[in-house]
Design a protein around this motif. Structure first.
Motif, PDB file in Angstrom:
ATOM      1  N   THR A 162      43.584  36.817  35.381  1.00  0.00           N
ATOM      2  CA  THR A 162      42.985  37.038  35.911  1.00  0.00           C
ATOM      3  C   THR A 162      42.749  38.776  37.236  1.00  0.00           C
ATOM      4  N   THR A 163      44.619  38.999  37.271  1.00  0.00           N
ATOM      5  CA  THR A 163      44.049  40.367  37.983  1.00  0.00           C
ATOM      6  C   THR A 163      44.891  41.336  37.252  1.00  0.00           C
ATOM      7  N   GLY A 184      49.869  35.304  46.881  1.00  0.00           N
ATOM      8  CA  GLY A 184      50.723  33.248  46.155  1.00  0.00           C
ATOM      9  C   GLY A 184      50.389  33.584  44.916  1.00  0.00           C
ATOM     10  N   GLY A 185      50.043  32.950  43.733  1.00  0.00           N
ATOM     11  CA  GLY A 185      50.176  33.056  42.228  1.00  0.00           C
ATOM     12  C   GLY A 185      49.435  33.805  41.719  1.00  0.00           C
ATOM     13  N   LEU A 186      48.447  34.197  42.322  1.00  0.00           N
ATOM     14  CA  LEU A 186      47.615  35.531  41.524  1.00  0.00           C
ATOM     15  C   LEU A 186      47.915  36.583  42.257  1.00  0.00           C
ATOM     16  N   GLY A 187      48.401  36.667  43.543  1.00  0.00           N
ATOM     17  CA  GLY A 187      48.155  37.786  44.192  1.00  0.00           C
ATOM     18  C   GLY A 187      49.658  38.440  44.105  1.00  0.00           C
ATOM     19  N   HIS A 188      51.053  37.891  43.909  1.00  0.00           N
ATOM     20  CA  HIS A 188      52.051  38.150  42.582  1.00  0.00           C
ATOM     21  C   HIS A 188      52.666  38.370  41.698  1.00  0.00           C
ATOM     22  N   MET A 189      51.518  38.352  40.736  1.00  0.00           N
ATOM     23  CA  MET A 189      51.593  38.741  39.767  1.00  0.00           C
ATOM     24  C   MET A 189      50.642  40.102  40.141  1.00  0.00           C
ATOM     25  N   LEU A 288      31.229  46.131  46.115  1.00  0.00           N
ATOM     26  CA  LEU A 288      31.976  44.453  46.724  1.00  0.00           C
ATOM     27  C   LEU A 288      32.371  44.154  44.816  1.00  0.00           C
ATOM     28  N   ALA A 289      32.548  43.396  44.459  1.00  0.00           N
ATOM     29  CA  ALA A 289      32.859  43.600  43.369  1.00  0.00           C
ATOM     30  C   ALA A 289      33.049  41.687  42.755  1.00  0.00           C
ATOM     31  N   GLY A 290      32.894  40.987  42.019  1.00  0.00           N
ATOM     32  CA  GLY A 290      33.987  40.148  40.952  1.00  0.00           C
ATOM     33  C   GLY A 290      33.673  39.686  39.765  1.00  0.00           C
ATOM     34  N   SER A 291      35.581  39.833  39.481  1.00  0.00           N
ATOM     35  CA  SER A 291      35.694  39.229  38.422  1.00  0.00           C
ATOM     36  C   SER A 291      36.050  37.792  37.585  1.00  0.00           C
ATOM     37  N   LEU A 292      36.325  37.758  36.459  1.00  0.00           N
ATOM     38  CA  LEU A 292      36.389  36.271  36.243  1.00  0.00           C
ATOM     39  C   LEU A 292      37.546  36.414  34.830  1.00  0.00           C
ATOM     40  N   ILE A 293      38.257  36.004  34.768  1.00  0.00           N
ATOM     41  CA  ILE A 293      39.726  35.914  34.382  1.00  0.00           C
ATOM     42  C   ILE A 293      39.539  36.862  33.489  1.00  0.00           C
ATOM     43  N   GLY A 294      39.899  36.652  32.053  1.00  0.00           N
ATOM     44  CA  GLY A 294      39.175  38.487  30.937  1.00  0.00           C
ATOM     45  C   GLY A 294      39.313  37.877  29.753  1.00  0.00           C
ATOM     46  N   GLY A 295      38.252  38.666  28.441  1.00  0.00           N
ATOM     47  CA  GLY A 295      38.711  38.923  27.091  1.00  0.00           C
ATOM     48  C   GLY A 295      39.758  37.911  26.367  1.00  0.00           C
TER      49      GLY A 295
END
Lengths: 347, 347
Positions: A162-163, A184-189, A288-295
């Motif tokens: 996701t990151t 947090g979980g995402l931020g630290h990654m 301003l954009a969005g992103s969703l997990i990954g392929g």
């Protein structure tokens, strides 16, 4: 059919509790995985508690799965018993739409998520990783690099991709001045991955509480957004901002921190849709954009990248019997930085 | 000093009225322009009426200026008397910041706009194009292609560049499925320019009222957003959407019309900051961006492009004595598609 032990919830207000069910027999392309570890994502809490309004019960949550292959279908030639593998947020997709063709299955109109939806047969509930075994089509099984431990690698399957995906898509690298909102979980990654990509990394967090952790993880700078003058000081600083938190924030304050042509990428939905001032976008030609997990292809690239750079998550390993109480700690932000369930506690 | 006749307003509730003042003596790089035409931009109305709260009076509005060079400073070698020229929204900038160095003066922190701010000396009020003459540094004077008429070319200096710049920046061209929200001064220029760039153009307007005009201007498709089912029908249709209107819209409805990786570009600020749902961005990896006029170099490129493709604005030519009443018609949307003042009415 393969009998499976798991922890499931039977309704939005029910606790996680032991639950037995069966996985399907292996089809030619299926891989049977002996699950060793499963990370706990905040999404699990939203889904278990039906906070997004489309939960289906009984629900076995979990989409940060690592384990070992124990059996393969007769057409599988990329995996063999004993291989270190992972499964993330998706276990299948339509495979024919342009998004699938381009390896961006997360944008397919008919993805099969790892849990809380039906499998391709339209009637079997897909069940997640808080369980002892899972059967997944080989196209959706990921290889875990040999040098990464299976427990700390588990969160790569969601928090990692996701990151990684937006950092790659918006070309974070040498020369990129990157802001990461939240640790947090995402931020630290995001900090670990962005540093490995060569970016200059600033963490933007509410208080000074996480400063030492941010620096230890590799952040170059740390800013407490609650301190007066922080936003003024940082105007026009960042090429890219990744917002890893799903709380109510004034996005306009952060858009002002972008340089000309900078982009702020949103990874999670706050409870209340924020207002966005047109001038926050117009002046500076901001996006301003969005992103969703990954392929799936990109998830494998991410795992290989993490293997090369020895990147895993900072985790707190727990037995499955503590999953329920870990939810409360996650909501309070009391975890560094991801809970991972040791599935041997279930056997 | 050069005596100048103009129409100015002396306060937010005052009508435009005759006003005499002087332009500065020519410095070595200055160009004296005999103004022939000036377009009326909605911005003029906002500024004259102090709707953005920072108006300075007396104010001579107008930033869509065309005319003929009548005199040049002794260091000017790119213009000579008789040349067809134009002046847009800016007459100077700091020239040293990175934005200026890259020819993106519109993002300079210290631009000098054509009116409603002070000139570089910090004390002379810059006055705009509802006037007989203007003195502008040669770096901010544009060449108007020989084949374009000065009256219909005037709106290119703001409406033209404001739409050309995002179309170029986000690479509109052959294969681009483009949506244009609104068919006013900006929208009608966007249709003409985007068609010349090779894009497939759809106009999204509230009612069917402007359909015939849209088709005449070159639009391939026209959709009335007030008709039931329009948004549902157009989900995931556009690579790029340019929003040319400054009214209150639900941006989320339009973001849903973007394909994966599509961008919606906002050109004007609605009265109330819209709410943006994170999911509108996350699903489809959409971007919401803004764009502000264009730099001087790009404005010249736009004029040259319009010269090659014989593109000008559709205008209604008026004497300056009708400028005041034209404001009311603009607010009602009663103009096809830009009022241009014939400055001979002032002499």
């Amino acid at each position: 059919m393969y009998p499976v032990k798991s922890y499931a919830t039977l309704g939005a207000t029910q606790p996680l509790a032991p639950f037995d069910f069966s996985r399907r027999d292996l089809k030619p392309h299926d891989v049977l995985i002996d699950i060793r570890f499963c990370g706990i994502c905040h999404t699990d809490i939203h889904q278990v508690r039906n906070e997004w309004g489309h939960s289906i019960y009984p629900m076995v949550p979990g989409h940060e799965i690592t384990g070992l292959v124990s059996e393969v279908g007769n057409q599988v030639n990329t995996f063999k018993p004993g291989d270190k593998v992972g499964v993330g947020c998706m276990v299948d997709s339509c495979r024919t739409c342009p998004d699938c063709q381009e390896g961006l299955e997360q944008f397919c109109s008919h993805p099969i998520f790892t849990y809380n939806n039906y499998e391709k047969d339209g009637k079997t509930l897909a069940q997640g990783g808080y369980s002892t075994r899972i059967v997944v089509d080989d196209k959706f099984v990921l290889k875990i690099p040999q040098n990464l431990p299976l427990d700390a690698a588990a969160p790569l399957l969601c928090a990692g991709i996701t990151t990684y995906s937006p950092l790659r898509h918006w070309k974070a690298g040498k020369g990129t001045n990157l802001g990461i909102i939240g640790l947090g979980g995402l931020g630290h990654m995001a900090v670990k991955i962005a540093k490995a990509m060569g970016a200059q990394v600033s963490v933007l967090s509410h208080s000074r509480k996480k400063e030492a952790d941010a620096k230890r993880l590799g952040a170059d700078h740390y800013y407490a957004t609650s301190e007066p003058g922080t936003f003024e000081k940082l105007v026009k600083t960042f090429d890219l901002i990744i917002c890893t938190v799903s709380v109510d924030l004034d996005w306009n304050q952060y858009l002002a921190l972008l340089k000309r042509d900078g982009t702020m990428v949103i990874l999670g939905a706050p409870p209340k849709a924020p207002t966005v001032s047109a001038t926050s976008l117009i002046f500076g030609r901001h996006s301003l954009a969005g992103s969703l997990i990954g392929g799936i292809k990109e998830t494998q690239q991410m795992l290989d990248f993490c293997g090369e750079h020895n990147i895993v998550s900072d985790i707190e390993l727990i037995p499955i019997q503590k999953a329920q109480e870990s939810y409360e700690r996650i909501i309070k932000g009391d975890v560094k930085f991801r809970f991972v369930i040791d599935m041997s506690s279930l056997k």
